[in-house]
Design an enzyme around this catalytic site. Structure first.
Site, PDB file in Angstrom:
ATOM      1  N   SER A 144      -8.132   2.053   6.556  1.00  0.00           N
ATOM      2  CA  SER A 144      -8.758   3.396   5.818  1.00  0.00           C
ATOM      3  C   SER A 144     -10.283   2.869   5.405  1.00  0.00           C
ATOM      4  CB  SER A 144      -7.969   3.851   4.808  1.00  0.00           C
ATOM      5  OG  SER A 144      -8.745   4.800   4.010  1.00  0.00           O
ATOM      6  N   HIS A 185      -9.035   4.806  10.081  1.00  0.00           N
ATOM      7  CA  HIS A 185      -8.414   5.919   9.260  1.00  0.00           C
ATOM      8  C   HIS A 185      -9.636   6.496   8.521  1.00  0.00           C
ATOM      9  CE1 HIS A 185      -5.135   8.092   7.324  1.00  0.00           C
ATOM     10  NE2 HIS A 185      -6.150   8.193   6.395  1.00  0.00           N
ATOM     11  N   ASP A 216     -11.060   9.286   5.909  1.00  0.00           N
ATOM     12  CA  ASP A 216     -10.247  10.219   4.972  1.00  0.00           C
ATOM     13  C   ASP A 216     -11.293  11.219   4.617  1.00  0.00           C
ATOM     14  OD1 ASP A 216      -7.485   9.332   3.978  1.00  0.00           O
ATOM     15  OD2 ASP A 216      -8.532   7.556   3.526  1.00  0.00           O
ATOM     16  N   MET A 270     -12.033  14.527   2.396  1.00  0.00           N
ATOM     17  CA  MET A 270     -11.638  15.425   1.481  1.00  0.00           C
ATOM     18  C   MET A 270     -12.733  16.423   0.978  1.00  0.00           C
ATOM     19  SD  MET A 270     -10.176  12.179  -1.021  1.00  0.00           S
ATOM     20  CE  MET A 270      -9.537  10.861  -0.223  1.00  0.00           C
ATOM     21  N   HIS A 314      -8.117  11.850   8.950  1.00  0.00           N
ATOM     22  CA  HIS A 314      -6.821  12.497   7.736  1.00  0.00           C
ATOM     23  C   HIS A 314      -7.727  13.722   7.152  1.00  0.00           C
ATOM     24  CE1 HIS A 314      -4.258  11.590   4.181  1.00  0.00           C
ATOM     25  NE2 HIS A 314      -4.008  12.934   4.826  1.00  0.00           N
ATOM     26  N   MET A 342      -8.014  16.171   4.448  1.00  0.00           N
ATOM     27  CA  MET A 342      -7.288  16.722   3.307  1.00  0.00           C
ATOM     28  C   MET A 342      -8.178  17.886   2.674  1.00  0.00           C
ATOM     29  SD  MET A 342      -6.610  12.918   1.524  1.00  0.00           S
ATOM     30  CE  MET A 342      -7.550  12.120   2.696  1.00  0.00           C
ATOM     31  N   MET A 348       2.568  10.710   3.116  1.00  0.00           N
ATOM     32  CA  MET A 348       1.895  10.071   1.989  1.00  0.00           C
ATOM     33  C   MET A 348       2.610   9.283   0.963  1.00  0.00           C
ATOM     34  SD  MET A 348      -1.128  10.933   2.504  1.00  0.00           S
ATOM     35  CE  MET A 348      -1.902  10.123   1.125  1.00  0.00           C
ATOM     36  N   GLY A 384      -5.799  11.659  -2.379  1.00  0.00           N
ATOM     37  CA  GLY A 384      -7.327  12.030  -3.001  1.00  0.00           C
ATOM     38  C   GLY A 384      -8.086  10.857  -3.627  1.00  0.00           C
ATOM     39  N   PHE A 385      -7.431   9.694  -3.646  1.00  0.00           N
ATOM     40  CA  PHE A 385      -8.182   8.577  -4.170  1.00  0.00           C
ATOM     41  C   PHE A 385      -7.425   7.320  -3.464  1.00  0.00           C
ATOM     42  CE2 PHE A 385      -8.523  11.674  -7.143  1.00  0.00           C
ATOM     43  CZ  PHE A 385      -9.877  11.723  -7.519  1.00  0.00           C
ATOM     44  N   GLY A 386      -8.118   6.319  -3.129  1.00  0.00           N
ATOM     45  CA  GLY A 386      -7.732   4.881  -2.911  1.00  0.00           C
ATOM     46  C   GLY A 386      -7.180   4.306  -4.070  1.00  0.00           C
ATOM     47  N   GLY A 387      -6.368   3.094  -3.797  1.00  0.00           N
ATOM     48  CA  GLY A 387      -6.253   2.210  -5.065  1.00  0.00           C
ATOM     49  C   GLY A 387      -5.024   2.552  -5.869  1.00  0.00           C
ATOM     50  N   ASP A 437       0.803   6.168   4.297  1.00  0.00           N
ATOM     51  CA  ASP A 437      -0.550   6.192   3.795  1.00  0.00           C
ATOM     52  C   ASP A 437      -0.649   6.135   2.189  1.00  0.00           C
ATOM     53  OD1 ASP A 437      -3.485   6.188   3.220  1.00  0.00           O
ATOM     54  OD2 ASP A 437      -3.431   8.300   4.271  1.00  0.00           O
ATOM     55  N   GLY A 438      -1.118   5.113   1.564  1.00  0.00           N
ATOM     56  CA  GLY A 438      -1.375   4.925   0.301  1.00  0.00           C
ATOM     57  C   GLY A 438      -0.603   3.989  -0.509  1.00  0.00           C
ATOM     58  N   GLY A 439      -1.264   2.816  -1.173  1.00  0.00           N
ATOM     59  CA  GLY A 439      -0.623   1.861  -1.789  1.00  0.00           C
ATOM     60  C   GLY A 439       0.062   0.794  -0.757  1.00  0.00           C
ATOM     61  N   GLY A 459      -6.298   0.801   2.937  1.00  0.00           N
ATOM     62  CA  GLY A 459      -7.645   0.729   2.391  1.00  0.00           C
ATOM     63  C   GLY A 459      -7.799  -0.350   1.479  1.00  0.00           C
ATOM     64  N   SER A 460      -7.262  -0.411   0.413  1.00  0.00           N
ATOM     65  CA  SER A 460      -7.708  -1.349  -0.572  1.00  0.00           C
ATOM     66  C   SER A 460      -7.116  -2.845  -0.189  1.00  0.00           C
ATOM     67  CB  SER A 460      -7.132  -1.124  -2.024  1.00  0.00           C
ATOM     68  OG  SER A 460      -7.338   0.052  -2.397  1.00  0.00           O
TER      69      SER A 460
HETATM   70  C1  DX5 Z   1      -5.402   8.710   0.028  1.00  0.00           C
HETATM   71  C2  DX5 Z   1      -5.901   8.465   1.273  1.00  0.00           C
HETATM   72  C3  DX5 Z   1      -5.695   6.966   1.620  1.00  0.00           C
HETATM   73  C4  DX5 Z   1      -6.304   5.876   0.934  1.00  0.00           C
HETATM   74  C5  DX5 Z   1      -5.510   4.842   1.009  1.00  0.00           C
HETATM   75  O1  DX5 Z   1      -5.810  10.045  -0.327  1.00  0.00           O
HETATM   76  O2  DX5 Z   1      -5.654   9.209   2.312  1.00  0.00           O
HETATM   77  O3  DX5 Z   1      -5.880   6.863   3.393  1.00  0.00           O
HETATM   78  O4  DX5 Z   1      -7.534   5.497   1.657  1.00  0.00           O
HETATM   79  O5  DX5 Z   1      -6.058   3.911   0.019  1.00  0.00           O
HETATM   80  P1  DX5 Z   1      -4.944   2.780  -0.382  1.00  0.00           P
HETATM   81  O6  DX5 Z   1      -4.683   1.936   0.692  1.00  0.00           O
HETATM   82  O7  DX5 Z   1      -6.205   1.939  -1.362  1.00  0.00           O
HETATM   83  O8  DX5 Z   1      -3.950   3.242  -1.160  1.00  0.00           O
HETATM   84 ZN    ZN Z   2      -5.524   8.783   4.631  1.00  0.00          ZN
END
Ligand code: DX5
Ligand code: ZN
Length: 224
Positions: free
Chosen positions: A12, A37, A39, A41, A70, A72, A141, A146-149, A179-181, A201-202
């Site tokens: 991501s 990937h 994102d 938004m 993706h 959003m 999800m 909405g946010f990474g990390g 997707d996420g964490g 992502g992170s």
């Molecule tokens: C969150 C995104 C994810 C995000 C994941 O809304 O859809 O794709 O980048 O980030 P990490 O891997 O840091 O949770």
């Molecule tokens: Zn995503």
């Protein structure tokens, strides 16, 4: 149930250094990620604003990797053609944003992209029942979007397993993405539940190590 096909990893770009996005994409490609990937938004469906079709087009010029977009955003149907013509190979829309989901999925396919449906953590697996045969992927999800990390939500594992069961019952080859964490700690849980694509992502771009080292750590965590 765990799938027998190799698990794919999609990087991501939300966690990448946007000032050197092209380089980060080529680093990820060289390291062996299976897809990028992206994102998107809109500040309405989620409380953040990111990128649009111009960034997809810019990435298309520097990488041969599949670009998975993706969305959003509210009213995603207004932007599907733009993203497809900019180079998105696959477009994922949220069930929560699509009152006419079947039509939106057909629109993605007509635009020449693969089509997927995304479910927020609180959206039940059952809402896929009458669309599963029409789609190429499901994305669960594992954080609120909405946010990474953000921290992985453990309660999503049961839903991943339920959707794996639904896909297997239909002998569907649709991918099951999460997707996420997703990290070396959480990846084994989602793979055991039947995920086939890990979006990270992170743990790839924000790990404080080289992208290839971060990817190797993630892959190693799911080897067994
Ligand atoms: C969150 C995104 C994810 C995000 C994941 O809304 O859809 O794709 O980048 O980030 P990490 O891997 O840091 O949770
Ligand atoms: Zn995503």
């Amino acid at each position: 149930m765990k799938t027998s096909a190799p698990i794919q990893i999609a990087a991501s770009i939300l966690a990448a250094d946007f000032a050197r996005l092209g380089e980060q994409a080529t680093e990820a490609e060289a390291a062996g990620v299976d897809a990028l990937h992206i994102d998107v938004m809109d500040g309405r469906f989620v409380s953040n604003i990111t990128v649009g079709p111009a960034v997809v087009a810019a990435l298309r010029r520097v990488t041969g990797l599949p670009l998975v977009t993706h969305l959003m955003i509210l009213e995603p149907e207004r932007f599907i053609a733009h993203f497809a013509s900019s180079g998105s190979n696959s477009i994922l829309v949220h069930q929560e944003t699509c009152p006419h989901l079947h039509r939106t999925i057909q629109q993605i396919k007509s635009a020449g992209a693969r089509a997927g449906v995304v479910l927020n953590p609180a959206t039940p697996a059952a809402c896929l029942e009458d669309i599963l045969d029409d789609i190429d992927s499901v994305l669960v999800m594992t954080v609120d979007p909405g946010f990474g990390g953000q921290a992985f939500i453990p309660g999503t594992v049961r839903k991943i397993a339920r959707i794996r069961q639904m896909l297997d019952e239909r002998r569907s080859s649709a991918t099951l993405q999460v997707d996420g964490g997703i990290s070396a700690e959480t990846a084994p849980l989602v793979v055991a539940a039947g995920a086939s694509v890990l979006v990270a992502g992170s743990s790839i771009f924000g790990a404080g190590t080289r992208v290839d080292q971060a990817l190797a750590k993630l892959r190693k965590s799911i080897e067994a």
